[in-house]
Design a protein around this motif. Structure first.
Motif: not given
Length: 221
Positions: A28-31, A40-46, A57-59, A62-67
């Motif tokens: 996620a940091l790289e993306v 950025s999208t969740v798909a890109q991070i995955a 998404l098990y972990y 949402s994208k905002s939570e990761i960000y």
């Protein structure tokens, strides 16, 4: 299953979860540092983390939570060296050590610096509350330390906040504007070695007080 086997299974599961969360946050940091939050999208991070979107998404929900988690980790790492400034230490040695730490982070974690820069350029929508509270509290406290040194004629009469801005700009430049820096200097090792040497001269020599400088007594002039 025995209690020992259950514990072993739980430990293995925990290690897998920790490892996968780390992979997700690193990806996620790289993306995010490259495309920003909106781009950025969740798909890109995955994909970058080499796992399915459903598994990611098990972990994280949402994208905002990761960000937000990536930003919190980034800010924790980048602000830690600032906490080391103490009024009873040697001013120039401490400020130089802080500058070195910022240079090292810029070289080792350029994505983290760019992520923070992108967030600020967007108006800090996700971390405005942090900036107004946690960051301001820390910066105000360390500006008081620097002002203490100024008032006691231990360093030249600089404005503390501007000195911090100078250190931030001079060190984070090598991460935030790496494309420009790498074009202007063909050898990254030379670039960073020269940055280290140049900033050492500026900090260690430039902050030395003049022999007859009186204490400034006021930080707001």
């Amino acid at each position: 299953m025995s209690s020992t086997n259950k514990k072993s299974g739980m430990d293995k599961s925990s290690r897998i979860q920790i490892r996968n969360r780390k992979k997700i946050l690193e990806a996620a940091l790289e993306v995010f540092s490259r495309y920003g939050y909106r781009g950025s999208t969740v798909a890109q991070i995955a994909e970058r983390a080499e796992m399915s979107k459903a598994n990611l998404l098990y972990y994280y929900n949402s994208k905002s939570e990761i960000y937000i988690q990536v930003l919190e980790n980034t800010l924790s790492a980048w602000l830690a060296p600032l906490t080391s400034l103490q009024p009873d230490g040697d001013p120039t040695e401490q400020l130089w050590a802080y500058t070195q730490a910022k240079l090292r982070l810029s070289r080792e974690s350029p994505e983290a610096s760019r992520l923070f820069a992108n967030e600020i350029l967007q108006g800090a929508p996700m971390i405005e509350e942090f900036l107004r509270n946690d960051l301001k509290t820390l910066v105000d406290a360390k500006c008081s330390v620097i002002q203490h040194w100024v008032d006691n004629n231990q360093i030249a009469p600089v404005k503390p906040l501007n000195l911090l801005f100078l250190i931030w700009a001079a060190t984070q430049h090598y991460a935030d504007f790496s494309a420009q820096s790498e074009i202007l200097c063909d050898d990254p090792d030379t670039l960073h070695n020269d940055a280290h040497a140049t900033l050492k001269v500026i900090i260690m020599n430039g902050l030395q007080p003049a022999p007859n400088d009186p204490p400034s007594g006021c930080s707001g002039e």
